[in-house]
Design a protein around this motif. Structure first.
Motif, PDB file in Angstrom:
ATOM      1  N   UNK A  17       0.823  -1.198   0.000  1.00 17.16           N
ATOM      2  CA  UNK A  17       0.000   0.000   0.000  1.00 17.16           C
ATOM      3  C   UNK A  17       0.857   1.248   0.000  1.00 17.16           C
ATOM      4  N   UNK A  18       0.562   2.171  -0.904  1.00 23.39           N
ATOM      5  CA  UNK A  18       1.235   3.473  -0.949  1.00 23.39           C
ATOM      6  C   UNK A  18       0.166   4.497  -0.612  1.00 23.39           C
ATOM      7  N   UNK A  19       0.260   5.091   0.555  1.00 26.14           N
ATOM      8  CA  UNK A  19      -0.802   5.931   1.101  1.00 26.14           C
ATOM      9  C   UNK A  19      -0.352   7.393   1.067  1.00 26.14           C
ATOM     10  N   UNK A  20      -1.143   8.214   0.414  1.00 27.42           N
ATOM     11  CA  UNK A  20      -0.800   9.615   0.218  1.00 27.42           C
ATOM     12  C   UNK A  20      -1.800  10.496   0.965  1.00 27.42           C
ATOM     13  N   UNK A  21      -1.288  11.451   1.734  1.00 26.41           N
ATOM     14  CA  UNK A  21      -2.156  12.397   2.435  1.00 26.41           C
ATOM     15  C   UNK A  21      -3.147  13.006   1.444  1.00 26.41           C
ATOM     16  N   UNK A  22      -4.382  13.232   1.904  1.00 27.78           N
ATOM     17  CA  UNK A  22      -5.468  13.581   0.975  1.00 27.78           C
ATOM     18  C   UNK A  22      -6.107  14.940   1.269  1.00 27.78           C
ATOM     19  N   UNK A  23      -5.363  16.026   1.177  1.00 26.55           N
ATOM     20  CA  UNK A  23      -6.003  17.338   1.350  1.00 26.55           C
ATOM     21  C   UNK A  23      -7.055  17.616   0.276  1.00 26.55           C
ATOM     22  N   UNK A  24      -6.913  16.975  -0.899  1.00 21.35           N
ATOM     23  CA  UNK A  24      -7.852  17.229  -1.994  1.00 21.35           C
ATOM     24  C   UNK A  24      -9.253  16.715  -1.693  1.00 21.35           C
ATOM     25  N   UNK A  25      -9.407  15.879  -0.663  1.00 22.60           N
ATOM     26  CA  UNK A  25     -10.744  15.440  -0.272  1.00 22.60           C
ATOM     27  C   UNK A  25     -11.519  16.565   0.417  1.00 22.60           C
ATOM     28  N   UNK A  26     -10.820  17.540   0.931  1.00 25.20           N
ATOM     29  CA  UNK A  26     -11.480  18.639   1.653  1.00 25.20           C
ATOM     30  C   UNK A  26     -11.266  19.991   0.990  1.00 25.20           C
ATOM     31  N   UNK A  27     -10.066  20.224   0.490  1.00 24.71           N
ATOM     32  CA  UNK A  27      -9.738  21.501  -0.151  1.00 24.71           C
ATOM     33  C   UNK A  27     -10.220  21.451  -1.591  1.00 24.71           C
TER      34      UNK A  27
END
Length: 692
Positions: free
Chosen positions: A271-281
């Motif tokens: 799993x390569x997990x990337x922080x997801x600011x685009x889900x809110x911003x």
């Protein structure tokens, strides 16, 4: 017969050769003949000569008091000869009439022109304003002369010191401070920068570079408005993994983490997990506008200017002990052959179990430790024992992925130069991370690229960026891609909206997507990837940016310009602190290698400089160089070769070794010579090479 006439705003006089009803042919004293319209003729006279008439008129004009002439003039429109008769006498001479004409013409603040030889007096309040402006201009001229004199004498006036950076880099050429510097520069035959240095205007070389960077890139400062980070409204499922990140101890923008499932089962899922600011911003939101204005975090030794406010970063960063919203790429591998069997993208909350810090672990997580289960270190810190099997698999996988890329690339990636870590020693712990003052002690350490933890992270990110890039292309969703047509010299990395091969990395396509907290391009691509994850084959209709969207091209253009400026400043500050390191440690000689055109690269510090005495020496020749004077403002330093350290017989081997490096002089391919970090923080590299 002579005529006084006006031509193109000037008064002229000459002898009449011929005259018609509407014009006259006139010969000037120079012999030139001109045709004068009748309306332009102001005076006719028999004597004196034209030259004497003009000289007399100029002399008489200087005797006329404007205030008195204004008092004598009527309220209605009048002619110059009429006012001359009122001012001098009813029998005003031709000289006096011509003198009045010249005087009126030269005083537009008292008398407005109403036609050829016709005038109207200006209102008293307008005259008062004009006289005040004239006096002010006179004082400014005097002030400019005074400031220029002080600069020439080696003293810098305070107003010029306050406007220093604006004068040098974004001047208002009408400002008196700028004009004073120009005047002093011309008078002393000294370049403006050198002039200001001699006058003591630049108190701190560091502040010179910093203020210049701010003026050019952050004219309103680096602060952020007070904005709250929006919450993620999606009800995201919890991932059944325990992920861990690998970053430097000082990293606060933790964008990525890894997880491993299925070890020993024959099929392993990474799993390569990337922080997801685009889900809110959202695009167009206040925080998006901040990101688009800055476009990237700016790195430099000892300091950084983040793309987003720290409060926003901390909301979305992958902090251990939290279930963090993530865009996750799961790639399934055959455990034995390490062949990819499939991939899947999910939007979820990921438990972050550990934030590993490679600067604390590089000495422990070595190749023997990863490849030999019986190899142990004493007092291995937690959680390394529990993660050893996962890290060992990820290291073997990283080597395999790298080898496959190198086949596509056509030659191996050879990192024969180290990265350099900069650390500024601060007076207190509270000062860590604050803006440097420019006089801190500099510590420079080397870190060879390709260390196991580096390789693990680098290959995972390349896998994610290439996989997501290919996926967006398959679904017809545009993204921001980086491509390179070939490894031929001079072929640079380009940015575009369509998937294309990246020869330097050896992948089918490459879209930066793994650093959305640090690069705006990654945030844009994350919006597109989220649309793909939510809508599948219809993602092109739902994605924020559509094919041929002008906004994407605008973002690419802005990002290219900003990223180039930021990398340029990073490089300049690395050089600044390297020169500080040389001075602080009393280094007068160093060992270096010739690489082109009388340029050498130091062996132990990140310093490239021109030298004398390297003519005829081959590429790769090792020399001892004596350093000359250093200038921390221009960042110039020169050297002289005092000794060659290798033998001429070694030239062929040295050149071959350099050639095998795979184009190290092409920074887009090989990566930066020096990576700027504070307390070993390793920022995003300025190239596309797989450095973490």
């Amino acid at each position: 017969m002579f005529l006084l006439f006006e031509e193109a705003g000037k008064f002229m006089a000459g002898r009449v050769l011929s005259e018609a009803e509407s014009s006259a042919q006139v010969e000037l004293d120079s012999g030139k003949r001109v045709k004068v319209k009748a309306a332009n003729i102001l005076l006719r006279f028999e004597k004196p000569s034209p030259a004497q008439m003009l000289a007399s008129a100029q002399a008489v004009s200087q005797t006329i008091e404007l205030e008195l002439a204004w008092e004598f003039s009527p309220e209605e429109e009048f002619g110059f000869a009429d006012l001359a008769r009122d001012y001098f006498s009813a029998h005003a001479t031709l000289d006096q009439q011509a003198g009045m004409l010249v005087r009126l013409f030269e005083a537009p603040h008292y008398f407005r022109r109403a036609g050829k030889g016709r005038f109207r007096k200006a209102p008293a309040d307008i005259i008062a304003q004009a006289l005040a402006a004239i006096e002010k201009k006179k004082q400014i001229v005097q002030q400019i002369a005074q400031w220029a004199g002080e600069l020439g004498a080696g003293q810098c006036p305070d107003p010029i010191r306050e406007q220093l950076y604006k004068i040098l880099f974004k001047p208002d050429k009408n400002a008196p401070e700028y004009k004073a510097v120009v005047e002093a520069s011309r008078a002393t035959h000294t370049a403006p920068l050198e002039l200001l240095q001699k006058a003591g205007a630049i108190a701190s070389p560091y502040q010179f570079h910093w203020k210049r960077f701010l003026l050019e890139n952050f004219p309103k400062g680096t602060g952020f408005p007070a904005l709250a980070a929006p919450t993620i409204a999606d009800a995201l499922p919890l991932a059944p993994v325990q992920a861990f990140s690998i970053d430097d101890s000082a990293t606060t923008e933790i964008d990525d983490a890894l997880s491993v499932q299925g070890l020993g089962s024959g099929t392993v899922t990474v799993g390569i997990h990337i922080a997801a600011p685009a889900l809110a911003v959202l695009p167009g939101s206040p925080i998006d506008q901040l990101g688009r204005a800055r476009l990237s975090t700016v790195y430099m030794p000892g300091y950084k200017v983040t793309m987003l406010p720290d409060a926003v970063v901390q909301t979305y960063t992958l902090m251990e002990g939290r279930d963090c919203p993530s865009v996750s790429l799961y790639v399934t591998f055959d455990e034995a052959t390490l062949e990819i069997q499939g991939s899947e993208t999910k939007l979820e909350r990921v438990p972050i179990a550990h934030n590993l810090r490679h600067d604390q672990l590089d000495a422990i997580v070595t190749v023997p430790w990863l490849e030999d289960a019986s190899f142990n270190h004493e007092n291995e810190p937690q959680p390394l024992p529990a993660l050893r099997e996962q890290l060992s698999f990820l290291y073997q996988l990283a080597k395999n992925l790298k080898a496959k890329r190198e086949i596509v690339r056509g030659k191996p990636e050879t990192f024969n130069r180290p990265d350099y870590n900069f650390r500024l020693v601060r007076a207190s712990a509270e000062a860590q991370g604050t803006e440097p003052q420019g006089h801190e002690e500099v510590q420079i350490s080397t870190r060879q690229r390709g260390a196991p933890l580096d390789l693990i992270v680098a290959e995972a990110m390349i896998l994610a960026n290439s996989t997501w890039g290919n996926w967006m292309a398959e679904l017809g969703v545009p993204g921001i891609y980086r491509s390179q047509a070939s490894l031929a010299p001079g072929v640079k990395v380009r940015m575009g909206t369509k998937a294309a091969p990246h020869a330097g990395i050896g992948v089918k396509s490459y879209a930066w997507s793994t650093s959305p907290l640090r690069r705006y391009t990654d945030l844009v691509n994350q919006w597109q990837i989220i649309a793909c994850a939510r809508h599948g084959k219809t993602a092109a209709l739902a994605a924020p940016f559509k094919p041929k969207d002008a906004e994407l091209f605008s973002i690419i253009s802005s990002f290219d310009a900003a990223y180039s400026a930021y990398n340029g400043y990073q490089g300049a500050m690395e050089r600044f602190w390297t020169l500080q390191y040389v001075q602080q440690n009393g280094i007068t000689e160093l060992v270096a290698s010739v690489f082109k055109d009388n340029m050498v690269r130091a062996d132990d510090i990140p310093l490239v400089l021109p030298v004398l005495g390297a003519q005829g020496l081959p590429r790769g020749a090792r020399v001892r160089v004596k350093l000359g004077e250093m200038d921390l403002i221009t960042l110039d330093v020169h050297g002289t070769v005092v000794e060659r350290l290798d033998t001429p017989q070694a030239d062929t081997g040295a050149q071959a070794q350099e050639a095998d490096a795979g184009g190290d002089d092409d920074e887009e391919v090989a990566g930066p010579i020096a990576i700027a970090v504070d307390v070993n923080e390793n920022p995003e590299p300025s190239s596309d090479n797989p450095a973490p």
